[in-house]
Write a protein that holds these residues in place. Structure first.
Motif, PDB file in Angstrom:
ATOM      1  N   TYR A  53      33.374 -11.894  37.153  1.00 28.25           N
ATOM      2  CA  TYR A  53      34.560 -12.723  36.993  1.00 28.25           C
ATOM      3  C   TYR A  53      35.230 -12.355  35.671  1.00 28.25           C
ATOM      4  O   TYR A  53      34.575 -11.936  34.722  1.00 28.25           O
ATOM      5  N   VAL A  54      36.551 -12.550  35.618  1.00 28.07           N
ATOM      6  CA  VAL A  54      37.295 -12.242  34.399  1.00 28.07           C
ATOM      7  C   VAL A  54      38.248 -13.386  34.094  1.00 28.07           C
ATOM      8  O   VAL A  54      38.565 -14.204  34.956  1.00 28.07           O
ATOM      9  N   TYR A  55      38.727 -13.407  32.845  1.00 25.99           N
ATOM     10  CA  TYR A  55      39.753 -14.381  32.465  1.00 25.99           C
ATOM     11  C   TYR A  55      41.084 -13.982  33.105  1.00 25.99           C
ATOM     12  O   TYR A  55      41.305 -12.813  33.437  1.00 25.99           O
ATOM     13  N   PRO A  56      41.995 -14.938  33.280  1.00 24.78           N
ATOM     14  CA  PRO A  56      43.270 -14.629  33.949  1.00 24.78           C
ATOM     15  C   PRO A  56      44.060 -13.489  33.301  1.00 24.78           C
ATOM     16  O   PRO A  56      44.638 -12.661  33.998  1.00 24.78           O
ATOM     17  N   GLU A  57      44.108 -13.396  31.991  1.00 24.84           N
ATOM     18  CA  GLU A  57      44.898 -12.356  31.326  1.00 24.84           C
ATOM     19  C   GLU A  57      44.073 -11.110  31.009  1.00 24.84           C
ATOM     20  O   GLU A  57      44.576 -10.183  30.376  1.00 24.84           O
ATOM     21  N   GLU A  58      42.861 -11.067  31.414  1.00 26.11           N
ATOM     22  CA  GLU A  58      41.972  -9.976  31.050  1.00 26.11           C
ATOM     23  C   GLU A  58      42.117  -8.817  32.039  1.00 26.11           C
ATOM     24  O   GLU A  58      42.256  -9.022  33.239  1.00 26.11           O
ATOM     25  N   ARG A  59      42.087  -7.590  31.529  1.00 25.30           N
ATOM     26  CA  ARG A  59      42.151  -6.399  32.374  1.00 25.30           C
ATOM     27  C   ARG A  59      40.752  -5.790  32.467  1.00 25.30           C
ATOM     28  O   ARG A  59      40.017  -5.732  31.501  1.00 25.30           O
ATOM     29  N   VAL A  60      40.462  -5.312  33.637  1.00 25.40           N
ATOM     30  CA  VAL A  60      39.165  -4.699  33.893  1.00 25.40           C
ATOM     31  C   VAL A  60      39.390  -3.237  34.223  1.00 25.40           C
ATOM     32  O   VAL A  60      40.211  -2.895  35.062  1.00 25.40           O
ATOM     33  N   TYR A  61      38.675  -2.372  33.549  1.00 22.51           N
ATOM     34  CA  TYR A  61      38.780  -0.941  33.777  1.00 22.51           C
ATOM     35  C   TYR A  61      37.455  -0.444  34.359  1.00 22.51           C
ATOM     36  O   TYR A  61      36.380  -0.811  33.897  1.00 22.51           O
ATOM     37  N   TYR A  62      37.554   0.354  35.373  1.00 22.37           N
ATOM     38  CA  TYR A  62      36.359   0.916  36.011  1.00 22.37           C
ATOM     39  C   TYR A  62      36.319   2.422  35.764  1.00 22.37           C
ATOM     40  O   TYR A  62      37.342   3.107  35.852  1.00 22.37           O
ATOM     41  N   ASP A  63      35.180   2.912  35.456  1.00 19.19           N
ATOM     42  CA  ASP A  63      35.001   4.335  35.211  1.00 19.19           C
ATOM     43  C   ASP A  63      34.712   5.007  36.559  1.00 19.19           C
ATOM     44  O   ASP A  63      33.687   4.758  37.176  1.00 19.19           O
ATOM     45  N   SER A  64      35.645   5.807  37.022  1.00 18.86           N
ATOM     46  CA  SER A  64      35.490   6.451  38.322  1.00 18.86           C
ATOM     47  C   SER A  64      34.426   7.547  38.290  1.00 18.86           C
ATOM     48  O   SER A  64      33.910   7.950  39.328  1.00 18.86           O
ATOM     49  N   ASP A  65      34.095   8.045  37.125  1.00 16.40           N
ATOM     50  CA  ASP A  65      33.079   9.085  37.007  1.00 16.40           C
ATOM     51  C   ASP A  65      31.654   8.497  37.004  1.00 16.40           C
ATOM     52  O   ASP A  65      30.682   9.218  37.142  1.00 16.40           O
ATOM     53  N   ALA A  66      31.536   7.200  36.845  1.00 18.50           N
ATOM     54  CA  ALA A  66      30.219   6.557  36.740  1.00 18.50           C
ATOM     55  C   ALA A  66      29.505   6.493  38.081  1.00 18.50           C
ATOM     56  O   ALA A  66      28.304   6.356  38.143  1.00 18.50           O
ATOM     57  N   GLU A  67      30.201   6.614  39.163  1.00 15.97           N
ATOM     58  CA  GLU A  67      29.587   6.500  40.485  1.00 15.97           C
ATOM     59  C   GLU A  67      28.909   7.709  40.852  1.00 15.97           C
ATOM     60  O   GLU A  67      28.274   8.448  40.996  1.00 15.97           O
TER      61      GLU A  67
END
Length: 92
Positions: free
Chosen positions: A78-92
């Motif tokens: 879960y994240v805060y409403p104004e928070e951005r989440v970045y996913y590392d595509s190389d991690a998979e």
């Protein structure tokens, strides 16, 4: 011969009754020992379950703590409403 028969039968009956009594006595002692062992095992189970209950109770009490609630929310992604989440595509 009647007196000789009485001399043999009375002690024989006494010996048979004594053997029956001893068998019943040792059998009952074995049952009592087994039940005491079961009680001991169940008491240790109760003790471990009480510890688990205490840990769960502490977790419930921590649920009112905002930092704990945030930690659980973060664990569930879960994240805060104004928070951005970045996913590392190389991690998979």
């Amino acid at each position: 011969m009647n007196k000789n028969l009485k001399k043999i039968i009375i002690p024989a009956v006494f010996v048979v009754l004594l053997i029956v009594f001893l068998v019943m006595f040792f059998r009952r002692n074995a049952i009592i020992k087994q039940q005491r062992e079961e009680i001991s095992i169940k008491q240790s189970i109760i003790a471990s379950e009480s510890e688990a209950n205490s840990a769960l109770q502490a977790t419930i009490e921590d649920g009112t703590n905002e930092s704990y609630v945030e930690q659980v929310a973060r664990d569930r992604s879960y994240v805060y409403p104004e928070e951005r989440v970045y996913y590392d595509s190389d991690a998979e």
